[in-house]
Scaffold this motif. Structure first.
Motif, PDB file in Angstrom:
ATOM      1  N   GLY A 213     -13.547  18.127  18.979  1.00 57.28           N
ATOM      2  CA  GLY A 213     -13.082  17.058  18.311  1.00 57.28           C
ATOM      3  C   GLY A 213     -11.545  16.732  18.848  1.00 57.28           C
TER       4      GLY A 213
ATOM      5  N   ALA B 252     -16.501  -8.135  -1.771  1.00 57.35           N
ATOM      6  CA  ALA B 252     -15.322  -9.073  -1.305  1.00 57.35           C
ATOM      7  C   ALA B 252     -14.374  -8.272  -0.365  1.00 57.35           C
ATOM      8  CB  ALA B 252     -14.708  -9.713  -2.602  1.00 57.35           C
ATOM      9  N   GLY B 253     -14.686  -7.064  -0.198  1.00 58.02           N
ATOM     10  CA  GLY B 253     -13.625  -6.229   0.543  1.00 58.02           C
ATOM     11  C   GLY B 253     -12.368  -6.204  -0.164  1.00 58.02           C
TER      12      GLY B 253
ATOM     13  N   PHE C 230      -4.425   7.699   2.065  1.00 64.80           N
ATOM     14  CA  PHE C 230      -5.572   7.955   2.505  1.00 64.80           C
ATOM     15  C   PHE C 230      -5.501   9.600   2.964  1.00 64.80           C
ATOM     16  CE2 PHE C 230      -7.324   3.508   3.737  1.00 64.80           C
ATOM     17  CZ  PHE C 230      -7.451   3.175   2.413  1.00 64.80           C
TER      18      PHE C 230
ATOM     19  N   GLU D 113       5.731  -1.246  10.802  1.00 66.93           N
ATOM     20  CA  GLU D 113       6.382  -0.900   9.740  1.00 66.93           C
ATOM     21  C   GLU D 113       7.797  -1.457   9.912  1.00 66.93           C
ATOM     22  OE1 GLU D 113       5.992   2.894   7.840  1.00 66.93           O
ATOM     23  OE2 GLU D 113       7.309   2.561   6.514  1.00 66.93           O
TER      24      GLU D 113
ATOM     25  N   GLU E 102     -15.072  -3.848   9.881  1.00 66.34           N
ATOM     26  CA  GLU E 102     -15.425  -4.513   8.582  1.00 66.34           C
ATOM     27  C   GLU E 102     -14.284  -5.227   7.799  1.00 66.34           C
ATOM     28  OE1 GLU E 102     -17.969  -2.011   6.233  1.00 66.34           O
ATOM     29  OE2 GLU E 102     -17.435  -3.121   4.513  1.00 66.34           O
TER      30      GLU E 102
ATOM     31  N   GLU F  89     -14.204   2.197  10.047  1.00 65.23           N
ATOM     32  CA  GLU F  89     -14.150   1.120   8.951  1.00 65.23           C
ATOM     33  C   GLU F  89     -13.378  -0.250   9.478  1.00 65.23           C
ATOM     34  OE1 GLU F  89     -12.696   2.539   5.214  1.00 65.23           O
ATOM     35  OE2 GLU F  89     -13.956   4.272   5.263  1.00 65.23           O
TER      36      GLU F  89
ATOM     37  N   TYR G  92      -2.315  13.098  18.428  1.00 62.65           N
ATOM     38  CA  TYR G  92      -2.844  13.277  17.174  1.00 62.65           C
ATOM     39  C   TYR G  92      -2.415  14.526  16.667  1.00 62.65           C
ATOM     40  CZ  TYR G  92      -6.443   9.939  18.317  1.00 62.65           C
ATOM     41  OH  TYR G  92      -7.059   8.698  18.267  1.00 62.65           O
TER      42      TYR G  92
ATOM     43  N   SER H 251     -17.157  14.057  21.177  1.00 60.10           N
ATOM     44  CA  SER H 251     -16.759  15.218  20.395  1.00 60.10           C
ATOM     45  C   SER H 251     -18.033  16.190  19.956  1.00 60.10           C
ATOM     46  CB  SER H 251     -16.341  14.833  19.066  1.00 60.10           C
ATOM     47  OG  SER H 251     -15.201  13.935  19.201  1.00 60.10           O
TER      48      SER H 251
ATOM     49  N   LYS I  22     -12.153  19.847   8.639  1.00 59.71           N
ATOM     50  CA  LYS I  22     -12.227  18.484   8.949  1.00 59.71           C
ATOM     51  C   LYS I  22     -13.164  17.710   8.025  1.00 59.71           C
ATOM     52  CE  LYS I  22     -14.196  16.594  12.777  1.00 59.71           C
ATOM     53  NZ  LYS I  22     -14.617  16.850  14.140  1.00 59.71           N
TER      54      LYS I  22
ATOM     55  N   LYS J  27       4.000   3.244  12.772  1.00 61.29           N
ATOM     56  CA  LYS J  27       5.558   3.081  12.355  1.00 61.29           C
ATOM     57  C   LYS J  27       6.148   1.806  12.902  1.00 61.29           C
ATOM     58  CE  LYS J  27       6.141   8.010  12.451  1.00 61.29           C
ATOM     59  NZ  LYS J  27       5.669   8.927  13.534  1.00 61.29           N
TER      60      LYS J  27
ATOM     61  N   GLN K 149      -0.815  13.340  10.311  1.00 62.40           N
ATOM     62  CA  GLN K 149      -0.690  12.176  11.171  1.00 62.40           C
ATOM     63  C   GLN K 149       0.189  11.165  10.502  1.00 62.40           C
ATOM     64  OE1 GLN K 149      -3.451  11.251  14.346  1.00 62.40           O
ATOM     65  NE2 GLN K 149      -1.829  12.444  14.043  1.00 62.40           N
ATOM     66  N   THR K 150      -0.022  10.920   9.537  1.00 66.66           N
ATOM     67  CA  THR K 150       0.592   9.500   8.743  1.00 66.66           C
ATOM     68  C   THR K 150       1.934   9.862   8.155  1.00 66.66           C
ATOM     69  OG1 THR K 150      -1.515   8.744   8.346  1.00 66.66           O
ATOM     70  CG2 THR K 150       0.042   7.547   7.550  1.00 66.66           C
TER      71      THR K 150
ATOM     72  N   ALA L  71      -3.649   2.542   8.086  1.00 67.57           N
ATOM     73  CA  ALA L  71      -4.165   3.542   8.883  1.00 67.57           C
ATOM     74  C   ALA L  71      -5.736   3.768   8.820  1.00 67.57           C
ATOM     75  CB  ALA L  71      -3.432   4.863   8.882  1.00 67.57           C
ATOM     76  N   LEU L  72      -6.621   2.656   8.763  1.00 69.01           N
ATOM     77  CA  LEU L  72      -8.037   2.658   8.595  1.00 69.01           C
ATOM     78  C   LEU L  72      -8.547   3.613   9.553  1.00 69.01           C
ATOM     79  CD1 LEU L  72      -8.924  -0.786   7.569  1.00 69.01           C
ATOM     80  CD2 LEU L  72      -9.090   1.241   6.107  1.00 69.01           C
TER      81      LEU L  72
ATOM     82  N   SER M  72       2.652  -4.728   7.396  1.00 69.09           N
ATOM     83  CA  SER M  72       2.185  -3.593   6.653  1.00 69.09           C
ATOM     84  C   SER M  72       1.287  -2.896   7.288  1.00 69.09           C
ATOM     85  CB  SER M  72       1.991  -4.026   5.266  1.00 69.09           C
ATOM     86  OG  SER M  72       0.596  -4.429   4.914  1.00 69.09           O
TER      87      SER M  72
ATOM     88  N   VAL N  74      -9.497  -7.798   5.094  1.00 70.26           N
ATOM     89  CA  VAL N  74      -8.525  -6.651   4.738  1.00 70.26           C
ATOM     90  C   VAL N  74      -7.515  -6.191   5.553  1.00 70.26           C
ATOM     91  CG1 VAL N  74      -8.437  -4.033   3.946  1.00 70.26           C
ATOM     92  CG2 VAL N  74     -10.507  -5.742   3.344  1.00 70.26           C
TER      93      VAL N  74
ATOM     94  N   PRO O 144       0.793  -1.279   0.011  1.00 67.65           N
ATOM     95  CA  PRO O 144      -0.247  -0.007   0.117  1.00 67.65           C
ATOM     96  C   PRO O 144       0.826   1.198  -0.228  1.00 67.65           C
ATOM     97  CG  PRO O 144       0.006  -1.243   1.960  1.00 67.65           C
ATOM     98  CD  PRO O 144       0.630  -1.910   1.442  1.00 67.65           C
TER      99      PRO O 144
ATOM    100  N   ARG P 101     -23.883  20.404  15.242  1.00 71.70           N
ATOM    101  CA  ARG P 101     -23.073  20.746  16.329  1.00 71.70           C
ATOM    102  C   ARG P 101     -24.297  21.700  17.324  1.00 71.70           C
ATOM    103  NH1 ARG P 101     -17.549  19.779  16.241  1.00 71.70           N
ATOM    104  NH2 ARG P 101     -17.637  20.430  18.397  1.00 71.70           N
TER     105      ARG P 101
ATOM    106  N   GLN Q   8     -13.065  -8.153   9.516  1.00 72.09           N
ATOM    107  CA  GLN Q   8     -14.056  -9.139   9.271  1.00 72.09           C
ATOM    108  C   GLN Q   8     -13.978 -10.017   7.989  1.00 72.09           C
ATOM    109  OE1 GLN Q   8     -18.234  -8.064   9.641  1.00 72.09           O
ATOM    110  NE2 GLN Q   8     -17.760  -7.054  11.546  1.00 72.09           N
ATOM    111  N   LYS Q   9     -13.541  -9.000   6.762  1.00 68.28           N
ATOM    112  CA  LYS Q   9     -13.261  -9.306   5.526  1.00 68.28           C
ATOM    113  C   LYS Q   9     -11.862  -9.790   5.251  1.00 68.28           C
ATOM    114  CE  LYS Q   9     -17.065  -6.769   3.493  1.00 68.28           C
ATOM    115  NZ  LYS Q   9     -17.137  -5.386   2.963  1.00 68.28           N
TER     116      LYS Q   9
ATOM    117  N   ARG R 110     -19.423 -13.349   4.527  1.00 66.49           N
ATOM    118  CA  ARG R 110     -18.272 -13.698   3.995  1.00 66.49           C
ATOM    119  C   ARG R 110     -16.974 -13.226   5.240  1.00 66.49           C
ATOM    120  NH1 ARG R 110     -17.064 -13.821  -0.975  1.00 66.49           N
ATOM    121  NH2 ARG R 110     -14.976 -13.002  -0.354  1.00 66.49           N
TER     122      ARG R 110
END
Ligand code: NA
Ligand code: NA
Lengths: 158, 436, 315
Positions: C49, B241-242, A46, C154, C170, C167, C71, C45, B56, C151, A122-123, C162-163, C159, C176, A41, B298, C173-174, B436
């Motif tokens: 936030g 399928a993700g 993102f 890595e 999910e 998310e 953050y 938040s 944001k 980091k 952040q990243t 940073a989801l 690998s 990813v 990746p 908000r 579960q899948k 799945r």
């Protein structure tokens, strides 16, 4: 569209930049999807896409307003006489103008404070206040468009 | 003044500003939200909240899904995918009674499978379908209405901007929502066709037959729909399928659409430029509405109005079905007088917690309000789809178009009832994703 | 005059530990000032936030705010020393070390606010679909981890993705993402135990938190209220650390009994290897701290000293 040539040109430039960013986002997304699939990746993709999205949204604000692209409810349009209608329209443009001017100033202040705090993303750990600055510029272009529409509205009243 | 009543006044003022001053909906929500927040907290706080929220929202990775999906639909339009879809449907169904209406609805459903917005579907399908139906002397009552209602499939059949926004606002998986609305979308298409069948049976003069087409030509026309099938399969299975996130699905979809269009030499440079430009304008409009909704949200949150309202309604001890009925009624009435998407964004923070606190599945509720919302896009006096179709069919009076639309409204009501009686309809797709 | 009202903003949902400590803080302050001060809490938040907490408190958007230093990379060069992989084994020790370091150095980075207390999350550990018993198992594995944790993944050959947290379930579960690097309470709080049956005790790093107050608001408080808040600072850090550690224990018990969760530890020689590899993170912190004119070596030395001291005390 406005009768002001320079504003039209500014809108065009802004739209061109936003379009370029959109295409960059398209290719970055595809590239990242492929490389993620292969197990590599793109680092910070993102985050970078988010920043691109911000620039896109910011720069498209003004040109969209120039073409009346922000949806309005025009149900009661025929309800008022011409004079009252014009007055209400001028008032609404003025209200929007003042509001977005505040937003624009606040965005510039936000950019300044990110600069002063030396805040990094952040990243990728890069400085990102310039992106905030660009969104601020986009908001000011919207303010200019609102101003032009306000003036046209006033002039039309005479 | 109590916080609660400040919240209520905020809503009243918002409606005034939207209807009387005719401020764009996103601007109005942002301005009233800002003023209300400033009043309750202080203006220093409200001003810095503005910039923070703006940055944001605009820089959120999750929202990049919007321009990418819109781009996919726009590229397909300028590459003529909708025209070829219509051609296929026309060749197969044209010669039966009311065949062109069936073809229109099927082509709308097909285009909805690659385009996430019902206005884009309406604009693009009316340019193709209306002249054709006019040529064969179809009654405008039926031809205009079929495009307007067929295009509402744009947000029910995935991909869907409405579902994306609900997903983002309520923190649900977009993939799950897409799959959940898949079967209701197909069902609505079939109901529209059933209604057409009944109408043409009752009033044969509405819809004469088209010309005969040979089987060879029929099969040949299928090639024109391959792109749509490929794109839909790619996007939806990729999500299922993700393989990718929703944004990636939109990006890859747009890219493949672009690739197909270029390889088959179907997209001109001018068409490409216009697809990018349209995408920018539509996404800018949506981003502003979202920003406005968040700022207004908000303000509402700080007045605790949604929370107290939910408490109040829960205290009424009405049955869940009754409350769903009232919510549907509010959306149908509200959707009649204002833009449905804007209404949805304003009301989600209020109704969503209410529905889930009553024990309704969030996924089911999302599909339910998507169907009710899309109905609002055709009902008078403010029906954006109807306006678009009317602007393309200038010779047909507005009242006549709305009259035709009334013939189709029972279809939506039937689907809503089916969703209430058989919630599995919306939960089937969810299971598919989660298995799945 | 009526009681002094203070608004307290927090970013995560109400059920999470930063908000639990916020409610406890509210109770203690209201009790100890005998109702002279009332704290209104805004979790999830609703008022501010995570990323605008610091700016928001400085601007007076909220009187009090709870923030995570990690953050906003670059903004807290000194106190981010607590997020280095120095091997904290409990939130209690890490919280006290952070507080003491803050007290000793009174860093410039917090000059614009009044710091009320500080604490840390529990150490981050691996939760995975397939067992990770050694570094070779981690090679190429996609692990959801953000910021400093990313980091680390890595550097160790995995690998990181940073989801967004929304998310993540999910993606897990899948398949990813095949694992998570964060503290163990998510096993129960977000029910990740249902999908991730294996854990590896790595105790990599913690996330440092600060509870800060608007400076003008602080100056406006009467002396006796100030005294109550001053006295509560260290106590609150200790309370939160203790709470966090107990909460982790509960989450682990839940995961073990309900999903037969298993925990591995890396072999001793690999632990040493990990420490060596992660040294780059410590070095790069030092460099950044030095660039900003901070006595990096001395701060680190103090961290290790304090850590040893509290661990010896059985914390
Ligand atoms: Na669609
Ligand atoms: Na309507």
């Amino acid at each position: 569209m406005h009768r002001l040539k320079w504003l039209n040109s500014l809108n065009k430039v802004s739209l061109f930049l936003a379009g370029s960013v959109l295409l960059f986002m398209l290719f970055l997304t595809v590239f990242n999807t492929l490389s993620t699939f292969l197990g590599y990746p793109v680092k910070g993709a993102f985050e970078l896409l988010g920043f691109c999205g911000a620039i896109l949204s910011g720069l498209a604000l003004g040109p969209t307003q120039a073409q009346d692209g922000h949806i309005r409810v025009t149900l009661l349009d025929g309800f008022w006489g011409k004079g009252t209608g014009k007055f209400l329209q001028a008032l609404s443009l003025l209200l929007a103008l003042v509001f977005f001017a505040v937003l624009g100033i606040k965005l510039l202040e936000l950019a300044r404070s990110l600069y002063e705090f030396e805040e990094l993303s952040q990243t990728l750990n890069i400085i990102f206040y310039p992106f905030v600055l660009i969104v601020g510029v986009g908001v000011f272009l919207l303010v200019l468009n609102l101003g032009a529409q306000f003036l046209i509205c006033l002039r039309g009243k005479e | 003044m109590s916080l609660f009543s400040i919240g209520l006044w905020g809503i009243v003022l918002l409606l005034l500003v939207i209807f009387v001053l005719r401020l764009p909906v996103g601007f109005a929500m942002a301005i009233i939200g800002y003023l209300g927040f400033g009043l309750v907290v202080n203006f220093k706080a409200a001003s810095s909240m503005l910039a923070d929220e703006c940055w944001k929202v605009f820089s959120s990775y999750g929202l990049t899904v919007i321009p990418l999906f819109i781009l996919m639909g726009q590229i397909c339009f300028y590459a003529g995918v909708n025209r070829r879809l219509y051609d296929t449907a026309y060749k197969w169904l044209g010669q039966v009674k009311g065949g062109l209406v069936h073809a229109t609805i099927l082509a709308c459903a097909g285009f909805s499978a690659i385009c996430g917005s019902n206005t884009a579907t309406a604009a693009t399908m009316s340019t193709v379908a209306l002249p054709e139906m006019k040529k064969f002397n179809y009654d405008p009552l039926l031809s205009t209405a079929s495009v307007a209602v067929g295009a509402t499939l744009g947000v029910v059949i995935p991909p869907s901007v409405v579902l994306i926004i609900i997903g983002l606002q309520t923190g649900q998986s977009i993939a799950v929502l897409f799959w959940a609305s898949f079967f209701p979308g197909i069902l609505l298409t079939l109901i529209f066709m059933l209604a057409t069948f009944i109408l043409c049976w009752l009033k044969p003069e509405l819809a004469p037959c088209g010309s005969k087409v040979s089987w060879k030509e029929k099969f040949k026309s299928l090639r024109g729909s391959v792109e749509m099938v490929v794109l839909f399969a790619l996007v939806m299975t990729g999500l299922l399928a993700g393989f990718f996130t929703p944004s990636q699905a939109g990006g890859v979809g747009a890219f493949i659409a672009l690739l197909i269009a270029l390889l088959r030499k179907r997209l001109s440079w001018e068409g490409f430029k216009r697809s990018v430009e349209d995408t920018l304008k539509v996404s800018s409009m949506i981003m502003v509405i979202l920003l406005g909704a968040i700022i207004f949200g908000r303000f509402l949150a700080i007045t605790r109005l949604p929370y107290e309202l939910a408490q109040f309604v829960a205290g009424l001890k009405l049955s869940g079905g009754m409350i769903m009925f009232f919510i549907a009624l509010i959306y149908i009435l509200g959707g009649a007088v204002m833009d449905a998407l804007a209404l949805l964004i304003i009301t989600i923070p209020i109704f969503f917690p209410l529905a889930t606190s009553l024990g309704y599945s969030p996924v089911w509720f999302a599909v339910f309000i998507t169907v009710v919302t899309t109905l609002g896009a055709v009902t008078p006096p403010v029906g954006i789809n109807t306006f678009i179709v009317a602007s393309m069919a200038k010779e047909v009076p507005m009242t006549r178009i709305f009259k035709g639309i009334f013939l189709f409204i029972p279809c939506y009501l039937l689907l809503i009832l089916l969703l209430i009686w058989f919630p599995e309809l919306a939960l089937l797709g969810e299971k598919l994703v989660l298995v799945r | 005059a009526g009681p002094i009202k203070l608004s307290y903003a927090n970013f995560p949902p109400a059920s999470t530990f930063p908000c639990v400590q916020m409610e406890r803080y509210k109770q203690e302050v209201e009790k100890r000032t005998k109702g002279k001060v009332i704290i209104e809490t805004y979790p999830g938040s609703t008022l501010l936030g995570a990323k605008n907490m610091f700016r928001g408190v400085i601007a007076g958007q909220a009187d009090i705010g709870c923030l995570v230093m990690s953050y906003q990379p670059g903004v807290f060069p000194l106190t981010t020393v607590a997020e280095l992989p120095v091997g904290f084994k409990s939130a209690k020790v890490a919280s006290l070390v952070l507080w003491d370091i803050f007290q000793k150095y009174q860093p410039q980075e917090f000059a614009k606010v009044k710091v009320l207390t500080m604490f840390t999350s529990a150490p981050s550990n691996l939760m995975t679909k397939s067992p990770v018993k050694g570094l070779s198992d981690l090679k190429g594995m996609t692990v959801r981890a953000s910021g400093a944790a990313g980091k680390i993944v890595e550097i160790l050959g995995g690998s990181p993705v940073a989801l967004p947290m929304s998310e993540t379930p999910e993606a897990i579960q899948k398949g990813v993402a095949k694992g998570l690097l964060t503290s163990f309470e998510v096993l129960k709080d977000l029910n990740f135990a249902a999908y991730l049956p294996y854990g590896t005790q790595t105790d990599f790093q913690v996330y440092p938190f600060a509870v800060v107050m608007n400076k003008d608001k602080w100056e406006s408080l009467p002396a006796d209220v100030k005294k109550v808040l001053e006295d509560l600072g260290r106590e609150q850090a200790l309370w939160t650390g203790k709470y966090m550690d107990e909460h982790i224990k509960e989450a682990l018990d839940y995961a073990r009994s309900k999903y037969n969760f298993q925990i591995f530890t890396l072999p001793a020689e690999e632990q040493k290897m990990v420490q060596d590899k992660l040294q780059v993170l410590i070095e790069s912190w030092k460099q950044r701290a030095k660039d900003k004119g901070l006595p990096a070596e001395q701060i680190l030395e103090d961290v290790y000293k304090l850590k040893a001291k509290y661990e010896a005390m059985g914390y």
